[in-house]
Structure formats: C-alpha cells, structure tokens
Write a protein that holds these residues in place. Structure first.
Motif, mmCIF file in Angstrom:
data_model
loop_
_atom_site.group_PDB
_atom_site.id
_atom_site.type_symbol
_atom_site.label_atom_id
_atom_site.label_comp_id
_atom_site.label_asym_id
_atom_site.label_seq_id
_atom_site.Cartn_x
_atom_site.Cartn_y
_atom_site.Cartn_z
ATOM 1 N N PHE A 168 0.816 -1.210 0.000
ATOM 2 C CA PHE A 168 0.000 0.000 0.000
ATOM 3 C C PHE A 168 0.856 1.269 0.000
ATOM 4 O O PHE A 168 0.398 2.323 -0.422
ATOM 5 C CB PHE A 168 -1.051 -0.005 1.118
ATOM 6 C CG PHE A 168 -0.534 0.119 2.516
ATOM 7 C CD1 PHE A 168 -0.208 1.362 3.041
ATOM 8 C CD2 PHE A 168 -0.430 -0.997 3.328
ATOM 9 C CE1 PHE A 168 0.236 1.489 4.338
ATOM 10 C CE2 PHE A 168 0.013 -0.884 4.630
ATOM 11 C CZ PHE A 168 0.353 0.355 5.130
ATOM 12 N N ASP A 170 3.695 1.533 -1.819
ATOM 13 C CA ASP A 170 3.954 1.720 -3.257
ATOM 14 C C ASP A 170 2.733 2.304 -3.932
ATOM 15 O O ASP A 170 2.838 3.202 -4.773
ATOM 16 C CB ASP A 170 4.276 0.366 -3.907
ATOM 17 C CG ASP A 170 5.663 -0.121 -3.544
ATOM 18 O OD1 ASP A 170 6.481 0.722 -3.134
ATOM 19 O OD2 ASP A 170 5.918 -1.317 -3.665
ATOM 20 N N ALA A 171 1.556 1.779 -3.560
ATOM 21 C CA ALA A 171 0.323 2.260 -4.182
ATOM 22 C C ALA A 171 0.151 3.744 -3.907
ATOM 23 O O ALA A 171 -0.260 4.508 -4.786
ATOM 24 C CB ALA A 171 -0.863 1.476 -3.657
ATOM 25 N N ARG A 173 2.507 5.919 -3.466
ATOM 26 C CA ARG A 173 3.432 6.681 -4.314
ATOM 27 C C ARG A 173 2.882 6.793 -5.724
ATOM 28 O O ARG A 173 2.986 7.830 -6.359
ATOM 29 C CB ARG A 173 4.812 6.009 -4.331
ATOM 30 C CG ARG A 173 5.523 6.133 -3.000
ATOM 31 C CD ARG A 173 6.928 5.620 -3.084
ATOM 32 N NE ARG A 173 7.731 6.403 -4.027
ATOM 33 C CZ ARG A 173 8.887 5.977 -4.520
ATOM 34 N NH1 ARG A 173 9.358 4.805 -4.188
ATOM 35 N NH2 ARG A 173 9.565 6.733 -5.347
ATOM 36 N N LEU A 174 2.286 5.698 -6.206
ATOM 37 C CA LEU A 174 1.724 5.741 -7.563
ATOM 38 C C LEU A 174 0.501 6.632 -7.627
ATOM 39 O O LEU A 174 0.094 7.061 -8.694
ATOM 40 C CB LEU A 174 1.356 4.331 -8.015
ATOM 41 C CG LEU A 174 2.548 3.429 -8.281
ATOM 42 C CD1 LEU A 174 2.082 2.024 -8.573
ATOM 43 C CD2 LEU A 174 3.348 3.979 -9.440
ATOM 44 N N SER A 175 -0.114 6.894 -6.468
ATOM 45 C CA SER A 175 -1.236 7.819 -6.458
ATOM 46 C C SER A 175 -0.745 9.257 -6.433
ATOM 47 O O SER A 175 -1.542 10.176 -6.314
ATOM 48 C CB SER A 175 -2.115 7.584 -5.229
ATOM 49 O OG SER A 175 -2.624 6.290 -5.249
ATOM 50 N N GLY A 176 0.558 9.446 -6.481
ATOM 51 C CA GLY A 176 1.109 10.785 -6.571
ATOM 52 C C GLY A 176 1.459 11.412 -5.232
ATOM 53 O O GLY A 176 1.701 12.610 -5.167
ATOM 54 N N MET A 177 1.470 10.646 -4.152
ATOM 55 C CA MET A 177 1.807 11.237 -2.850
ATOM 56 C C MET A 177 3.321 11.364 -2.710
ATOM 57 O O MET A 177 4.065 10.515 -3.156
ATOM 58 C CB MET A 177 1.316 10.332 -1.726
ATOM 59 C CG MET A 177 -0.174 10.261 -1.619
ATOM 60 S SD MET A 177 -0.543 9.496 -0.056
ATOM 61 C CE MET A 177 -2.270 9.163 -0.271
ATOM 62 N N ARG A 181 3.897 13.238 2.852
ATOM 63 C CA ARG A 181 2.486 12.881 2.992
ATOM 64 C C ARG A 181 2.328 11.394 3.288
ATOM 65 O O ARG A 181 1.467 10.976 4.064
ATOM 66 C CB ARG A 181 1.748 13.252 1.707
ATOM 67 C CG ARG A 181 0.256 13.191 1.823
ATOM 68 C CD ARG A 181 -0.382 13.668 0.540
ATOM 69 N NE ARG A 181 -0.117 15.067 0.253
ATOM 70 C CZ ARG A 181 -0.827 16.070 0.782
ATOM 71 N NH1 ARG A 181 -1.816 15.806 1.610
ATOM 72 N NH2 ARG A 181 -0.546 17.306 0.481
#
Ligand SMILES: Nc1ncnc2c1ncn2[C@@H]1O[C@H](COP(=O)(O)OP(=O)(O)OP(=O)(O)O)[C@@H](O)[C@H]1O
Ligand code: SF4
Ligand code: SF4
Ligand SMILES: [Mg+2]
Lengths: 622, 318
Positions: A168, A170-171, A173-177, A181
């Motif tokens: 989660f 990695d997820a 980071r892929l969501s742009g955080m 944050r």
C-alpha cells in the motif's frame, strides 16, 4: 468503546486507572483545595507528626506543610514525567519512522547513532547529560527524554520497516503522494497504537528517573518541591522522622504502580493478537470436547479420521471449520484433499495431531485413529512422541517451520535428536543424508546455510527433509508446492512420489490444484464449506465428477494449450463457515439447486470408495 | 502507430554488500538490458520463475525503481526519471496481494480519492462522480466506500485494487499476479472483468504471472524471462505449443496437467545460476539438455525463429 471494555476486563489495569484518576483529580484540584503555601518556612513547627493541628500530614525539617508539598510535588513530577515521555515519543518515533521508511544508508547512519546512545548504561548517560547541562528541572527533563529516545526509535523503526515494504506504500506513491504525505497519512496511523503502547509502558519509569535525578539534587532546586527532592531532603531525618520520607515514597510507589498496571492493560487491549478474545496462550494440544459418542474403530487405513468435527469459538460465533469429515489413508497410498481457501482442508490436517490453535479451536466430535489408537484421547506426552516420529507435516510456507536464526543443519539435527539419542556427529551425518535424499546439491556445505540464504524451492526441500528426519509413516503435506515455481513444483512432486513408493509412506496431500491431484494422488476427497462433498478414485473424480461443485470447479481451471480464451467462473463466493445455510452449502451458487436442496441435511451417499453429497448429482455413481 | 510502451535496453543492477559509506561490493543484475514494445490495446504476458526479474521490471516501468540504464517511452513520451507521480497518469500497477496493497487504516473512499486529488487535483464533487463511475464499471456497490479493507474478501479487495488503478485514468496497467491470491472459482470473475475494462477504457495490459495457463488464456503475446533476460517472445497460442527455447519447453512440461503422468522434467541435481556470480555465456546452460561448448562461452542474442517468435538460443528447438 471496545478498547475500554477490553481494558477494564483486566482487573489490575482497572485498579491502576482508578488510583491514577484519584491522584490526577487531587493534583488538578490544587488551586481550589484549601492548601497552605508549600514553600513557607516555619522552623518552630519542624517535624510535626501527621494528623497534627493544621498539618494533616505533618511538616518537614523546615516546618513546611507536607500535604501541600506532596500535592505540588506530585503535580510537578507527573508533569515532568509525562512531558519527558511526550518528547521522547515524538523525537524517537520520528527518528524511527524516518529510518524505517527510507531505509538504506539513512537507516544505517541513524540506527548506528542510536546504538551508540544505547551502549552507555542508562543512568550514567542521564547523569552525564545533566552534568553537561548543569542541574535544574528542565535539564533533568531533557536528560530523561534523551535516554528514552532510543527505546522509541528502535520499536517504531521495527514496525515501520515491516510497513514500508507493504504494497500500500507503493500504491500511495503511484497515487502521486510525496514522502512527507506518505509518512504522515499512510505510516503514522498504522504505528500510532505502537507509540501509545510504548508510551504507556515507559511513562512510569520516566517519572521514577526524574525523581531519581531530583533525589540526587540534580533535578528540581530548592525550595521547589518534587517527589524526588522531597525524598532527598528527608534523607537525613530518615530514622528520627520517618514520615517525611515515607509520605513521598508511598506517592511515588502509587504513581509508578498505577501507571504501569494501566500501561500493561493498554498494551494488552491494543495488541491485535489478544483482540480475538484469546487472552491466554495457545495450548500445546487442541482442546477436545466431544459431545457425542466416540465412533468405534472400523479398522480402516493406517490413519483414519472418523466423523471429525472441529470448530472455532470466537466471541459469540461458532465457525464449523470441519464438519463430520471421515477419511482414511493406507500405507504407500496418496490421498488428495482438494478445496478452495476456507473449505477446511488445513484445519482437518492440523486436527490430526492436535495442532489446531486452542483456544479458539475445539475438536467437538469424532475420532482420529493411528493404527487403531484414538489420538484425540491420547495424553499430550504420547501425542508429542508421535508428532514428527509417526506423523509429520510439510507446510506451504517452509519459513513457518524453519527458525530464521538457526542454520538448517542445526535444525535438522535437533529434529533428529528430539526422538533419537544419537551423538552430534551421527546426527550431522544423518542431516547430510536427508538433504541429499531430497536432492539438495552440495549438502555438506548447505547445512551451514541459514533459511534466508536458500531459495524458496530449496527451503521447501529442507522442509521435506525435516518431515522425513524421523522416518515417519504418514506425511501430511499442506499445499507444499503452492508457493513454488512450476519447475521446482514438478521436482518436489516427483520426489514425494518416489518417497512413497520407496518407503511405503502414506501421504495426505492438500491442494487446490487438479493438475497436481491428477499426477500424484490415488484417491481424492473434495471439500466445500467444511464438509466432504465428493470422494472417489482420482480417475473417477476427474473423468466423471458427480457433485456440481466439483464439475464447475474443474471447468474454472485453465489448462495449458488452449490459446487466448474466456475462462469459466462460479458466480458468488464460497460460504462463511460461521453462517452456513441449511441444506446444501453450495446451493446459493448451484444452477441445479431446487427447494429440497435448501432444506435439511444431505447425506454423503455411495460406497466406501465413491460417494457424493448431492440430491441431483451430475452422474449416477456406481 | 506509436506503441503504447517501448522499452529500450532497460536494465537494473542492485548493489549488495558494501559498508556504511563504501561503494557496494558487488551487483545483482536483476534485469539485464532488455528491449520490447507493447502495442496499444495489447495484452503482453510476462512469465518466469521467482527471482527472474518480473517484479523488478514492473517496478521500473511504473517509476518505483530507478533503472540503471535504458529508457522507457509511453505513447512516444520518454519517461526516464523515477517519479511515480509523473508515471502515475500514464501507467498504473495492480498489486499481487489484495490485502497488503490497501492501507488498513483508511476507508475505501480515502484510498480511491488519493490519485484523483494528487494526480489530477480534482475537487470534491468531481471526485465523487468519478468514483461512482469507476465503481459502476468494476461492479462494486458504492456503500463499500465507507468501509475498511479488512471487511472485504480477496476477490472484492482485488476489484478495489482495479478501481484504484483505473482512478488514475492510465493508458497502461501492469497486473502483477492479479489473481494468484484468489480462489480458482473466483479467479475468472476478476479476469473477465479485466478483459471488459480493457475494451471499455481502451487499455494496454502487462500481465505478470507464474501460472502459464492463465497467462496463455489472457495474453496476445508472451515474454519468457530467465535470470533477468528475455529468452523468448511469441504469440500466446504458439509459444507453449511450439517453444523454441529449451527453457520455455521446460516450463511448459513442468505445468501439472490432468492426464499427463508425473515425471520430473529435468535432472534432479540441476542447479540455478548464482546471481552474484553469473556464469559466462547462456545462463540456462547448467540446466539445458542441448547445451554445447559455445553456450558456455557466448551469450545468445534474441533472434527471429519463424513468424513473430524470437528466442535467445544457439540451438533452438524446431
Ligand atoms: N532490493 C534488492 N536488493 C538486492 N537484490 C534484489 C532486490 N530486489 C530484488 N532483488 C533480486 O533481483 C532478482 C529479481 O527479483 P524480482 O523480485 O524481480 O523477481 P520476481 O520474478 O518478481 O520473483 P517472484 O515471482 O518471487 O516475485 C532476484 O535475484 C532478487 O533476489
Ligand atoms: S444438493 Fe442441490 S444445491 Fe447442492 S450441489 Fe446438489 S443440486 Fe446443487
Ligand atoms: S543457448 Fe545453449 S544452453 Fe542456452 S538454451 Fe540454447 S542450447 Fe541451451
Ligand atoms: Mg514478484
């Protein structure tokens, strides 16, 4: 709410909470209590005993009112301790999260620094800090906070390292955080309970440490009272006027005890392992509480399960994980148990040797017979003697059986020496032979490996070697190849097949893969919702599945060689065994279901070698 | 037409060992320089055994890892600095473990909102409509939004994973073992959903799996990786039926198939190459029945072997 209920179920924690609450109310009420000024000196009233006029707890060596000094001192000590805990928790946790999240070099540098801090004896370090900064309450506070930072940093880093590897993150980071944050919104909420636990278990000690520094005259300076300095000043009158030391002493004792009791309670209540209602450790053997008659021995097979019922009792729910399961396996035979997750395959397997975690697991009926002896009635000693020696297990995840911190050779030797009195040299020789028999190349050097130094396939072979260590008669293999690559799986299956042919082993092989069953097993039982829904020889089941579930499940399995195509699915989900429908458990997903299917019990009908639990089977069974 | 994804000489070497400040003592070449293209609307399957570099490759493609060398182009635009936010709008990742990929302390709504907020800066109402649309597409009910991840079954959690990937409106989705954590009877529910979504949103997929039969069923073309390198590429219906590379054949022969007798398809003492000390020449030579002198000296290159099939082998099968 849930948390408070759990907390107060623990009597000692509740007691701690009450004591602490009383103390807190008293110190918070200081401004409205009719107290005297704690710092007014009146030498004519020196050392008044408790209950003297105007001084409920007496006076000290300067004639100051002890009650007033006690309450003011308590307030100060509590404030300093809690404040130090907050500082230590904030800095320590921040350091721990940063080290754990970024890892690599940052982690290395930070944690070496922390190690260096921890290398000094605790109190020496605090003394050194105060010595450097000079005496004073503020400096004592800094010192106590500083020496507690490593404790928080290490604990929180440990948790963070585990979390940072989770997908989660990695997820996110892929969501742009960004990193900041992620730390604040993804990591922090997950480590917060650990921080609270760490704080509640240390704040008591921090109060004690500050008191210690004040006692030595390094903390609060006269005339200001805190519990430590009160004790320090009373030291010279310890024999002549003991009440001046006893009163602050009792207060320190009450505070530290109540906080620690409460802290332990908080820890237990927040610890998810204890959440499920199991406040006790699992036992060495599954609880057996058979309601009905023990079935008479029918003499089948080497290992024979008769109408086995195993349930989990969690708060008010009953999970009927294994429901009236009968199975047997002969020497040299391989019995397959096939089913999806949650169908009860593993619990069936674990029930055999009493390995189901208990509580919450309970065997509520049936019998497990090994050479006719009922293992459920056997005392723990005899069961332990048979575990590994007569009946051995191979699990899906070999890491769960191998200890990460010991060399595989040592673990094999230990497994051998539990049941056989042999010298270390003999055990080592045997360990090497075992590794060779499961075809691990370079066995002589491999015994020096730690589990993490081996590949998944190698570890599983070590797992098999462990299972073979004492020449068992039965091997129960629970999805032993599911986590492995196809090429390794093929080798392990071939190995197991050789073993049963060469050594006459009986194998119970649990899997969800029809291909594996087809290649290895002589007979198969299909499980669904905790019950056997169909059983028969492998060829019968694969060529002529009679239960609609078996047939539909086989259609779902893609086979190699078909090219691009749509795959079949069964609509809906497997049932929860805590909430089984009346009648057939498959009815909600079955396209042949009728009214009758949803009514009473449906029996497993057929012969000893071929049976099905269905009123509208796909094929009539012979 | 520009391909959806073009990878050129992409490689990753991990440093191992080395002290606190020292240079790493050695390198594991997790992915050796590889090049391939994926056409828009295609599903490219990627198979290989554990440790062969599948996940490393996938993590580079979405920017979670910095490549050691090589370039990544998505629809003609080069992306070479690892910045997941820049990648996120073009390429998304669907994770293998449906439970571990959802933050246990966040509601599904919070999880779904993150990409919309961070990647597109959408306002509240816009986000809500978008989430509703996506949930519709993946057959999830909108009352799930206020729940926490642990309240869902594996299949449902995996759908939430799909929904989150879709929320970023990417052109490409990398599916890393999307169904291997699911029961056989629900696997196809997710696979069929993925197929429908692909048409609906005109997506391109990279489908990573160790289950050859599943990969074959969903892919147009398949890449076989061994020891960090591409050893064979070909059409899904051809590659396992008529493998050219001995390793692909070994894979195909190892898959347990109903009706095929059990035999270990390779010698029992065959050894995997050591990543820290790779052998010269073909990495498969220690396990290969066809290996000869040249295989142990030179590295074979990927070459065409009839039609669209490419294999890296000096002595390919017919
Ligand atoms: N952070 C790292 N440091 C060092 N080596 C690594 C690291 N991550 C991966 N590797 C190595 O890179 C190689 C490829 O790993 P990768 O995780 O990509 O394999 P995979 O094909 O995805 O395997 P699996 O199917 O088990 O997930 C392996 O040899 C692995 O040990
Ligand atoms: S008993 Fe009825 S519902 Fe159950 S499998 Fe048979 S036909 Fe279907
Ligand atoms: S190059 Fe040689 S060793 Fe490598 S796969 Fe081909 S034949 Fe085998
Ligand atoms: Mg992987």
């Amino acid at each position: 709410m849930m948390f408070l209920r759990l907390l107060f179920r623990n009597r000692l924690a509740a007691m701690g909470a009450i004591v602490l609450a009383i103390i807190l109310i008293l110190v918070l009420a200081i401004p409205i209590l009719p107290l005297q000024d704690p710092d007014v000196i009146k030498t004519s009233d020196r050392f008044l005993k408790p209950f003297s006029d105007g001084h409920l707890l007496g006076t000290d060596h300067l004639g100051r009112d002890l009650l007033a000094r006690l309450l003011h001192g308590t307030r100060l000590s509590l404030a300093v301790g809690i404040f130090a805990a907050l500082i230590a928790a904030t800095i320590g946790s921040a350091v721990g999260i940063v080290a754990g999240y970024f890892g690599g070099r940052i982690d290395n540098v930070i944690m070496r620094g922390i190690d260096m801090l921890m290398a000094f004896p605790y109190i020496l370090l605090a003394l050194a800090i105060v010595a450097a900064l000079g005496p004073g309450l503020m400096n004592a506070l800094i010192a106590v906070a500083a020496v507690n930072i490593p404790f928080f940093a290490r604990n929180i880093r440990g948790i963070t390292v585990g979390l940072a590897g989770r997908e989660f993150i990695d997820a996110a980071r892929l969501s742009g955080m960004g990193h900041g944050r992620i730390i604040l919104t993804e990591l922090l909420p997950n480590v917060l309970s650990t921080i609270v636990i760490a704080m509640s278990t240390t704040v008591g000690w921090m109060i004690l440490e500050t008191a210690g520094l004040s006692f030595l005259g390094l903390g609060s300076q006269p005339p200001q009272a805190d519990l430590g300095s009160m004790l320090g000043e009373a030291r010279s009158a310890l024999i002549t006027n003991p009440h001046t030391s006893i009163i602050p002493g009792i207060m320190i004792f009450l505070i530290v005890m109540s906080i620690n009791l409460l802290g332990d309670g908080v820890r237990d209540a927040l610890d998810p392992r204890l959440r499920s209602g199991a406040l006790s450790r699992p036992r060495a053997k599954t609880i057996v509480d058979r309601k009905g008659e023990v079935p008479a021995d029918d003499g089948k097979g080497l290992l024979n399960l008769q109408s086995l019922d195993t349930q989990f009792h969690v708060s008010n729910r009953v999970y009927r994980a294994v429901n009236d399961v009968s199975l047997f396996v002969n020497r040299g035979e391989c019995l397959g148990i096939i089913g999806e997750s949650g169908s009860g395959k593993s619990v069936t397997a674990l029930s055999v040797m009493g390995l189901v975690a208990s509580p919450p697991g309970v065997v509520t009926g049936g019998a497990v017979r090994y050479e006719g002896e009922d293992l459920l009635a056997a005392p723990y000693e005899s069961l332990r003697e048979k575990r590994g020696n007569k009946v051995a297990y191979i699990f899906q995840d070999p890491l769960s059986t191998l200890h990460p911190l010991y060399r595989v050779g040592d673990q094999l030797m230990e497994a051998i020496q539990v049941h056989h009195k042999v010298t270390d040299a003999e055990a080592k020789q045997r360990a090497i032979e075992l590794l060779m028999s499961v075809r691990i190349p370079n066995a002589e050097s491999r015994i020096r490996n730690y589990p993490h130094e081996m590949s998944g396939g190698m570890r599983q072979r070590v797992g098999i070697a462990m299972a073979l260590a004492n020449d068992p008669d039965v091997i129960i293999a629970d999805e032993p190849t599911t986590a492995l690559d196809v090429t390794v799986q093929a080798q392990i299956l071939a190995l197991l097949d050789d073993l049963r042919r060469e050594r006459g082993l009986a194998i119970v092989f649990i899997t969800h893969d029809f291909g594996v069953v087809a290649q290895l097993c002589d007979r198969v039982a299909v499980m669904y919702g905790g019950r056997i829904v169909e059983e028969g020889t492998t060829t019968d089941i694969l060529d002529h599945p009679a239960h609609p579930y078996t047939k539909r499940l086989m259609d779902c399995v893609p086979e190699l060689g078909g090219g691009k195509r749509a795959l079949a699915a069964i609509p809906g989900l497997p049932p929860m065994v805590s909430d089984l429908p009346p009648g057939c458990a498959f009815a909600p997903r079955c396209d042949k279901a009728t009214e009758a299917c949803r009514k009473g019990e449906i029996a497993l009908s057929g012969s000893e070698t071929r049976a099905v639990r269905c009123i509208h089977p796909e094929e009539e069974i012979a | 037409m520009t391909p959806a994804l073009k990878v050129e000489n992409l490689a990753k070497t991990f440093g191992v060992g080395g002290g606190l400040f020292g240079r790493p003592a050695a390198g594991v070449r997790a992915v050796r320089p590889m090049s391939f293209e994926v056409a828009t609307g295609e599903t490219l399957g990627i198979v290989g055994e554990s440790g062969c570099g599948k996940s490393t490759l996938a993590r580079m493609l979405v920017g979670l890892l910095d490549p050691t060398e090589g370039s990544i182009e998505i629809e003609g635009r080069a992306l070479d600095n690892a910045d997941p936010a820049a990648f996120g709008r073009l390429i998304q990742y669907m994770f293998q473990d449906p439970v571990s990929s959802l933050n246990p302390r966040k509601t599904i709504k919070q999880i779904m909102e993150a990409p919309l907020k961070r990647l597109y800066g959408m306002g509240r109402t816009e986000r809500d409509t978008r989430i509703d649309e996506i949930f519709d597409s993946v057959n999830l009910r909108s009352e799930f939004l206020d729940r926490y991840p642990h309240e869902f079954s594996g299949g449902q959690a995996q759908r939430i994973g799909v929904a989150r990937a879709l929320a970023a409106a990417p052109r490409i989705i990398i599916l890393d073992e999307p169904v291997s954590a699911l029961d056989v009877s629900v696997q196809a529910q997710v696979l069929n959903l993925l197929r429908d979504l692909k048409t609906e949103f005109n997506l391109t997929y990279l489908f990573i799996s160790h289950d050859l039969a599943v990969v074959e069923a969903v892919s147009d073309r398949i890449v076989v990786l061994y020891f960090g390198a591409v050893v064979e590429i070909g059409k899904a219906e051809e590659i396992f039926a008529r493998p050219r590379h001995p390793y692909t054949k070994l894979l195909a022969d190892s898959a347990p198939v109903v009706g095929r007798p059990l035999k270990a398809p390779e010698q029992k003492d065959s050894e995997l190459p050591d990543p820290l000390n790779p052998p010269p020449g073909c990495a498969f030579a220690t396990r290969c029945p066809r290996a000869t002198e040249i295989c142990r000296e030179k590295e074979p290159m990927l070459e065409p072997h009839g039609g669209d099939q490419f294999a890296a082998c000096f002595h390919p099968l017919e």
